[in-house]
Design a protein around this motif. Structure first.
Motif, PDB file in Angstrom:
ATOM      1  N   SER A 101      63.797  14.659  93.684  1.00 41.62           N
ATOM      2  CA  SER A 101      63.239  15.597  92.826  1.00 41.62           C
ATOM      3  C   SER A 101      63.203  15.296  91.536  1.00 41.62           C
ATOM      4  O   SER A 101      62.612  15.791  90.465  1.00 41.62           O
ATOM      5  N   ARG A 102      63.802  14.071  91.281  1.00 44.28           N
ATOM      6  CA  ARG A 102      63.793  13.571  89.869  1.00 44.28           C
ATOM      7  C   ARG A 102      63.557  12.043  89.642  1.00 44.28           C
ATOM      8  O   ARG A 102      63.514  11.439  90.667  1.00 44.28           O
ATOM      9  N   TYR A 103      62.806  11.687  88.446  1.00 52.68           N
ATOM     10  CA  TYR A 103      62.500  10.368  88.114  1.00 52.68           C
ATOM     11  C   TYR A 103      63.933   9.566  88.119  1.00 52.68           C
ATOM     12  O   TYR A 103      65.022  10.059  87.841  1.00 52.68           O
ATOM     13  N   GLY A 148      62.328  13.402  80.995  1.00 53.99           N
ATOM     14  CA  GLY A 148      62.818  14.475  81.400  1.00 53.99           C
ATOM     15  C   GLY A 148      63.257  15.602  80.404  1.00 53.99           C
ATOM     16  O   GLY A 148      62.931  15.512  79.217  1.00 53.99           O
ATOM     17  N   GLY A 151      64.951  13.101  84.538  1.00 54.57           N
ATOM     18  CA  GLY A 151      64.481  14.366  84.344  1.00 54.57           C
ATOM     19  C   GLY A 151      63.696  14.913  85.823  1.00 54.57           C
ATOM     20  O   GLY A 151      63.240  13.690  86.600  1.00 54.57           O
ATOM     21  N   TYR A 152      63.282  16.071  85.948  1.00 56.87           N
ATOM     22  CA  TYR A 152      62.661  16.448  87.097  1.00 56.87           C
ATOM     23  C   TYR A 152      61.251  15.955  87.070  1.00 56.87           C
ATOM     24  O   TYR A 152      60.606  15.572  86.188  1.00 56.87           O
ATOM     25  N   ARG A 153      60.766  15.616  88.427  1.00 57.78           N
ATOM     26  CA  ARG A 153      59.395  15.245  88.579  1.00 57.78           C
ATOM     27  C   ARG A 153      58.441  16.444  88.303  1.00 57.78           C
ATOM     28  O   ARG A 153      59.009  17.495  87.860  1.00 57.78           O
ATOM     29  N   ARG A 192      59.387  20.526  87.891  1.00 60.65           N
ATOM     30  CA  ARG A 192      59.357  21.028  86.590  1.00 60.65           C
ATOM     31  C   ARG A 192      58.288  22.242  86.354  1.00 60.65           C
ATOM     32  O   ARG A 192      58.643  23.297  85.669  1.00 60.65           O
ATOM     33  N   HIS A 242      72.524  21.195  88.341  1.00 64.11           N
ATOM     34  CA  HIS A 242      72.430  19.700  87.962  1.00 64.11           C
ATOM     35  C   HIS A 242      73.537  18.809  89.383  1.00 64.11           C
ATOM     36  O   HIS A 242      74.569  18.986  89.278  1.00 64.11           O
ATOM     37  N   GLU A 301      70.218  19.788  80.088  1.00 65.85           N
ATOM     38  CA  GLU A 301      69.351  20.647  80.754  1.00 65.85           C
ATOM     39  C   GLU A 301      69.815  22.311  80.418  1.00 65.85           C
ATOM     40  O   GLU A 301      68.965  23.113  80.365  1.00 65.85           O
TER      41      GLU A 301
END
Length: 295
Positions: free
Chosen positions: A158-160, A171, A178-180, A184, A206, A218
């Motif tokens: 779900s995240r880079y 992110g 952060g989220y893809r 997002r 998180h 976040e």
């Protein structure tokens, strides 16, 4: 803000496995609201015992939410019955997708009339049905989940990654990992649909519980964007979440002046050289709601 029918008891909500009753009181003490989890946080073989734990639980019903299993799952009706027999009325329904199926399933017991439902959006169909879900009369909040959503999309994360796509990986709040883009986007859609329906939105967990700085970043973004609270799976992140949502002294001072000015002015007015109108008054009211120092 005064038109909201439900608000969380504070900005930091914490999951507790329903099959670990020895953790209930501690989780409640360490958070603003505890979510007793019959779904992912509970071992499947322990769910019968976990339902008994919920029925026998003596936590404050106003500060307790029960997450049941999804509509149509083998555990759903047993979970519904357990909630009916418990003192609790705030219920999180995961993988919410089809309100007609939900209503048809629970209406024979009339239990839905007494529930405050937090709808968990974590599937593509749930995202596409957000308008109907947010406007259901018993839905008082929207929550979203990145990991189930990513799995349902056929994704793998779900995240880079920290070293992946540096120009994109900053992110939320500029914090790495952060989220893809699709998670997002769904996060934003949940917030928008909740606001349009006049209910609140809760921000997702998180997952890296050791990353306190990332969790706080976040939560700061969530608080500034309009989420009412952030959910955690570990008590170590609760202080960071609370800190992120707590207004600064400067914000509190500004909010006091704005709210006081609004009582004396029916239209626009100035505070410290800044023109105040209805949107800024609403922002001041949000700050007041989050501050223990403004009454």
């Amino acid at each position: 803000m005064s038109s909201l029918t439900w608000l969380p008891a504070g900005p930091a909500l914490l999951f507790a496995p329903a099959d670990r009753p020895e953790r209930f009181a501690k989780a409640s003490d360490r958070s603003d609201m505890v979510i007793l989890d019959l779904e992912d946080g509970c071992r499947a073989e322990n769910r019968t015992e976990a339902r008994t734990n919920i029925i026998d639980c003596d936590l404050d019903p106003n500060r307790t939410i029960v997450r049941i299993n999804p509509v149509g799952s083998p555990d759903f009706l047993d979970d519904v019955e357990a909630v009916q027999r418990s003192p609790f009325h705030q219920v999180m329904v995961p993988k919410m997708e089809d309100l007609s199926l939900f209503d048809a399933t629970v209406s024979p017991t009339d239990v839905v009339d007494g529930w405050n439902v937090i709808a968990l959006i974590e599937t593509p169909r749930g995202v596409l049905n957000l308008t109907a879900i947010a406007n259901h009369p018993n839905v008082v909040a929207l929550f979203w989940g990145a990991e189930d959503l990513t799995a349902a999309l056929g994704g793998t994360s779900s995240r880079y990654g920290l070293n992946e796509a540096p120009t994109l990986g900053g992110g939320i709040s500029g914090h790495p990992g952060g989220y893809r883009e699709v998670p997002r986007m769904v996060r934003s859609m949940v917030l928008l649909h909740a606001a349009a329906a006049g209910i609140v939105a809760l921000d997702s967990i998180h997952a890296d519980t050791a990353d306190v700085d990332g969790a706080e970043a976040e939560a700061e973004d969530a608080a500034g964007s309009g989420f009412a609270a952030t959910v955690s799976i570990h008590p170590a992140l609760v202080p960071a979440i609370r800190q992120a949502y707590e207004p600064t002294p400067e914000q509190e001072d500004w909010a006091r002046k704005v709210i006081a000015g609004a009582k004396e002015n029916s239209g626009a007015f100035a505070v410290d050289g800044q023109m105040i109108d209805a949107p800024l008054l609403r922002q001041a009211e949000v700050i007041a709601l989050r501050s223990p120092n403004i009454t």
